[in-house]
Motif scaffolding. Structure first.
Motif, short mmCIF file in Angstrom:
data_model
loop_
_atom_site.label_atom_id
_atom_site.label_comp_id
_atom_site.label_asym_id
_atom_site.label_seq_id
_atom_site.Cartn_x
_atom_site.Cartn_y
_atom_site.Cartn_z
N VAL A 13 0.74 -1.34 -0.17
CA VAL A 13 -0.09 0.10 0.12
C VAL A 13 0.80 1.32 -0.08
CG1 VAL A 13 -1.71 1.21 1.20
CG2 VAL A 13 -1.75 -1.03 1.18
N GLU A 14 0.85 2.15 -0.83
CA GLU A 14 1.53 3.28 -0.92
C GLU A 14 0.62 4.45 -0.94
OE1 GLU A 14 4.43 4.13 -1.53
OE2 GLU A 14 5.35 2.27 -1.78
N VAL A 15 0.95 5.52 0.02
CA VAL A 15 0.19 6.60 0.34
C VAL A 15 0.76 7.79 -0.37
CG1 VAL A 15 -0.61 7.91 2.21
CG2 VAL A 15 0.00 5.47 2.59
N LEU A 16 -0.42 8.52 -1.24
CA LEU A 16 -0.08 9.73 -1.70
C LEU A 16 -0.72 10.96 -1.01
CD1 LEU A 16 -0.97 8.78 -5.55
CD2 LEU A 16 0.85 8.17 -4.27
N ILE A 17 -0.06 11.62 -0.56
CA ILE A 17 -0.43 12.80 0.45
C ILE A 17 -0.25 14.24 0.02
CG2 ILE A 17 0.25 14.01 2.65
CD1 ILE A 17 1.81 11.24 3.23
N ALA A 18 -1.55 14.84 -0.05
CA ALA A 18 -1.49 16.17 -0.58
C ALA A 18 -2.15 17.14 0.79
CB ALA A 18 -2.59 16.24 -1.43
N ASN A 19 -1.16 18.37 1.00
CA ASN A 19 -1.31 19.31 2.11
C ASN A 19 -2.61 20.23 1.57
OD1 ASN A 19 -1.17 21.00 4.18
ND2 ASN A 19 0.49 21.88 3.53
N THR A 20 -3.67 20.26 2.37
CA THR A 20 -4.70 21.15 1.79
C THR A 20 -4.67 22.39 2.89
OG1 THR A 20 -6.27 20.10 3.76
CG2 THR A 20 -6.15 19.26 1.39
N GLY A 21 -3.97 22.54 3.86
CA GLY A 21 -3.84 23.68 4.90
C GLY A 21 -5.22 24.15 5.47
N TYR A 22 -6.08 23.36 5.53
CA TYR A 22 -7.24 23.39 6.09
C TYR A 22 -8.22 24.49 5.19
CZ TYR A 22 -11.13 22.90 9.50
OH TYR A 22 -12.41 22.68 10.11
N HIS B 171 -8.54 21.96 -0.75
CA HIS B 171 -9.05 20.70 -0.55
C HIS B 171 -9.74 20.15 -1.58
CE1 HIS B 171 -10.05 17.50 2.44
NE2 HIS B 171 -10.85 17.05 1.76
N VAL B 172 -10.58 21.05 -2.36
CA VAL B 172 -11.14 20.53 -3.71
C VAL B 172 -10.15 20.53 -4.73
CG1 VAL B 172 -12.74 21.17 -5.41
CG2 VAL B 172 -13.23 21.45 -2.95
N GLN C 288 -14.78 21.01 4.21
CA GLN C 288 -13.80 20.43 3.24
C GLN C 288 -14.34 18.96 2.56
OE1 GLN C 288 -13.07 21.56 6.36
NE2 GLN C 288 -11.50 23.12 5.78
N THR C 289 -14.66 18.14 3.47
CA THR C 289 -15.04 16.77 2.86
C THR C 289 -16.37 16.86 2.45
OG1 THR C 289 -13.84 15.66 4.83
CG2 THR C 289 -15.62 14.50 3.68
N LEU C 290 -17.24 17.72 3.05
CA LEU C 290 -18.80 18.09 2.36
C LEU C 290 -18.40 18.53 0.88
CD1 LEU C 290 -20.74 19.37 5.43
CD2 LEU C 290 -21.22 17.46 3.77
#
Length: 468
Positions: free
Chosen positions: A109-118, A123-124, A145-147
């Motif tokens: 499993v490889e994790v791709l990480i993006a910083n959204t800074g809240y 985020h979108v 953000q999730t909504l």
């Protein structure tokens, strides 16, 4: 005693910087920390048999013959970064251990990480950049953000794990393509204020008064809805209503002054930790003599290193939706073992536990998808629909994922008090997992649903932003 808020905030920021491990915030795959032991990763449920790697259906991009790619949309530099960095790093540690043991169906499993800074727009944007590269999102920081990406998740047939405890995730009508962990902001407010009411009536014979101070987002409003419901049902007067008044970066002095002037016996706070400590310090300067109750995400035990450490230990209770690191639970020893192997010099943050919970949910879903022979994003969503419930070895209340809103919502939360003596005895901010340090929090009450929460007729989110 008078406290200088600027000094406190500076100390908090330094504390967070000194105890956070840098995390790759770009889309390419990140490599989880290596491990050199053979300790078995915690098993919240019995592992399911999986077919040979080549037999599962894949799209050749999000899952290849040897790799499953998963995405993270995380606040690594914003108001909740002090905790979220720990959450993400904990996931990396558990995925690394699983990969050492053979992965899922023979795939790592490889994790791709993006910083959204809240930030909502970021985020979108980051979702759009990663959505065609991952089989699922194993972390999404923030309710709004999730909504904001939920319609995209549905359209793209992708699964995500929200790192937010908005009560809406328990509503099947809203929680499509999402799997939550633990209880929610609304229930934690009900439970904590019910407890404060009990204690106050027992000691004084009268009902307490309450001040509310929250963010204007789904977190703050959802928490305020639970607090307001508890106050109405218990006959508690709200003498200062600061719901939705806290805007990060704006002057918080008027809010703290209003709370202090109200003379409330208790103030309920649902903000980020930096705003919380500024409000507490300013209100104290202005003569506030009441007690504080804070939502889980509003508190960081690193705050005990500030000039307000002793005051908070004696005058604050914090709700928690998950157990602190080191608390008594069946899964705790194995969790600490994995984390200590990966990060012996890491501060013992409770955020590490949340990272484990996310890992448990994501691993369970991916193993189920592999068992069913379909590791495409659509296959992962279909597998999630078959996960009826999950338990976490006592680290959080179990989640139920099938049924109506009232039957699936998790109602139990716990209450802890900051423990300054333990914080100091372990070396303060120099405390490390390798030295056996644990979260400096003392239990007041374990996972319990108050009578109010148990009887609450939950038919949907406690708070929903008006539309139109």
């Amino acid at each position: 005693m008078r406290y200088r808020i600027a000094v406190i905030l500076a100390m908090l920021m330094v504390a967070a910087a000194c105890t956070s491990t840098p995390v790759d915030t770009t889309p390419p795959p990140t490599t989880a920390p290596p491990s050199s032991t053979t300790t078995t990763a915690p098993q919240p449920i019995e592992p399911v048999p999986v077919p040979d790697a080549a037999s599962a259906l894949t799209d050749g991009v999000t899952v290849t013959d040897d790799t499953i790619y998963v995405g993270v949309l995380a606040d690594l530099t914003g108001p909740f970064s002090g905790t979220v960095v720990d959450v993400v790093d904990a996931q990396l540690a558990f995925w690394s251990r699983l990969n050492d043991e053979g992965g899922i169906g023979g795939r790592t499993v490889e994790v791709l990480i993006a910083n959204t800074g809240y930030d909502l727009a970021t985020h979108v944007e980051k979702y759009g950049a990663l959505k065609d590269q991952v089989a699922m999102f194993v972390h999404s920081t923030g309710s709004q953000q999730t909504l904001a990406v939920l319609p995209n998740l549905i359209e793209d047939n992708l699964l995500a794990l929200p790192v937010t405890w908005y009560s809406g995730w328990s509503d099947p009508a809203l929680g499509a393509n999402l799997l939550e962990t633990g209880s929610n902001y609304c229930m934690e407010a009900m439970n904590t204020i019910s407890y404060l009411d009990e204690q106050h009536r027992e000691s004084t014979g009268s009902a307490p008064t309450l001040a509310l101070i929250t963010f204007p987002d789904d977190f703050g409003r959802d928490s305020a809805a639970g607090a307001r419901y508890a106050a109405e049902q218990l006959g508690i007067e709200i003498v200062y209503d600061g719901e939705g008044t806290v805007i990060p970066g704006q002057d918080l002095q008027p809010i703290a002054a209003a709370a202090a002037a109200s003379g409330a016996d208790y103030t309920w706070v649902a903000t980020d930790p930096i705003s919380m400590v500024e409000i507490v310090g300013t209100a104290l300067q202005l003569g506030y003599t009441g007690q504080w109750g804070v939502a889980m995400v509003s508190f960081s035990d690193r705050l005990l290193s500030t000039a307000l450490g002793d005051y908070m230990a004696g005058n604050m209770l914090m709700s928690t939706l998950i157990l602190p690191l080191g608390a008594e639970a069946d899964a705790m020893d194995e969790v600490i073992s994995v984390l200590t192997d990966a990060y012996p010099d890491r501060y013992p943050s409770t955020g590490l536990i949340e990272g484990y919970l996310e890992y448990v949910v994501a691993r369970t879903v991916l193993e189920r998808a592999s068992e069913l022979g379909d590791l495409t994003p659509a296959g992962v969503v279909a597998a999630a629909a078959q996960i009826g419930s999950l338990s976490y070895g006592g680290l959080a209340p179990s989640n139920i994922y099938s049924g109506d809103a009232s039957s699936t919502v998790t109602r139990a939360t716990a209450i802890y008090r900051p423990d300054k003596a333990l914080f100091d005895a372990q070396g303060g901010l120099e405390a490390t997992l390798g030295a056996g340090a644990i979260s400096p929090l003392s239990p007041i009450r374990g996972f319990t649903a108050s009578q109010l929460a148990a009887d609450y007729d939950f038919q949907g989110p406690c708070f929903v932003f008006p539309t139109g």
